[in-house]
Scaffold this motif. Structure first.
Motif, PDB file in Angstrom:
ATOM      1  N   ILE A  76       0.834  -1.198   0.000  1.00 59.65           N
ATOM      2  CA  ILE A  76       0.000   0.000   0.000  1.00 59.65           C
ATOM      3  C   ILE A  76       0.873   1.254   0.000  1.00 59.65           C
ATOM      4  CG2 ILE A  76      -1.670   1.344   1.342  1.00 59.65           C
ATOM      5  CD1 ILE A  76      -2.868  -1.343   2.233  1.00 59.65           C
ATOM      6  N   THR A  77       1.964   1.225   0.738  1.00 61.85           N
ATOM      7  CA  THR A  77       2.878   2.372   0.789  1.00 61.85           C
ATOM      8  C   THR A  77       3.482   2.642  -0.582  1.00 61.85           C
ATOM      9  OG1 THR A  77       3.424   1.812   3.072  1.00 61.85           O
ATOM     10  CG2 THR A  77       4.918   3.296   1.922  1.00 61.85           C
ATOM     11  N   ILE A  78       3.882   1.620  -1.272  1.00 60.80           N
ATOM     12  CA  ILE A  78       4.469   1.775  -2.609  1.00 60.80           C
ATOM     13  C   ILE A  78       3.434   2.329  -3.577  1.00 60.80           C
ATOM     14  CG2 ILE A  78       5.447   0.540  -4.575  1.00 60.80           C
ATOM     15  CD1 ILE A  78       6.798  -1.323  -2.532  1.00 60.80           C
ATOM     16  N   LEU A 131       0.752   4.059  -2.824  1.00 60.94           N
ATOM     17  CA  LEU A 131       0.483   5.439  -2.426  1.00 60.94           C
ATOM     18  C   LEU A 131       1.606   6.365  -2.884  1.00 60.94           C
ATOM     19  CD1 LEU A 131      -1.390   7.354  -0.917  1.00 60.94           C
ATOM     20  CD2 LEU A 131      -0.128   6.837   1.167  1.00 60.94           C
ATOM     21  N   PHE A 132       2.838   5.938  -2.743  1.00 63.56           N
ATOM     22  CA  PHE A 132       3.985   6.714  -3.192  1.00 63.56           C
ATOM     23  C   PHE A 132       3.920   6.947  -4.696  1.00 63.56           C
ATOM     24  CE2 PHE A 132       8.377   6.827  -4.814  1.00 63.56           C
ATOM     25  CZ  PHE A 132       8.808   7.991  -4.188  1.00 63.56           C
TER      26      PHE A 132
END
Length: 95
Positions: free
Chosen positions: A2-4, A6-7
């Motif tokens: 999810i972080t990737i 979102l980034f």
């Protein structure tokens, strides 16, 4: 994961926000270039009062004309291709 994602979305949004302004700025530069070259040519012509500098002044004028032609023909089309590639890459990453 999810972080990737979102980034990548944030980067895509930033690039999508900056890219149109960059394209407009470069297009305006290319459009206004003949005026800039004319101003530079006039300035250089004023320098050519002394005969010993006339050869150098003519070489500079020839180079500015060559640069203007190159920018109008090659750089403009290359920038359009780069922008299209960037847009396609960004859109494919976001989808």
């Amino acid at each position: 994961l999810i972080t990737i994602i979102l980034f990548l979305v944030i980067i895509g949004i930033l690039v999508a926000a900056i890219l149109p302004d960059l394209v407009v700025s470069v297009s305006n530069l290319i459009t206004d270039l003949p005026g800039y070259v004319s101003s530079i040519s006039n300035w250089i012509s004023q320098l050519s009062v002394d005969e010993k500098y006339q050869v150098y002044v003519q070489q500079m004028l020839d180079q500015t004309e060559h640069a203007e032609t190159w920018i109008k023909t090659n750089l403009s089309s290359q920038l359009n291709a780069i922008v299209s590639t960037l847009r396609a890459g960004i859109m494919s990453d976001l989808m």
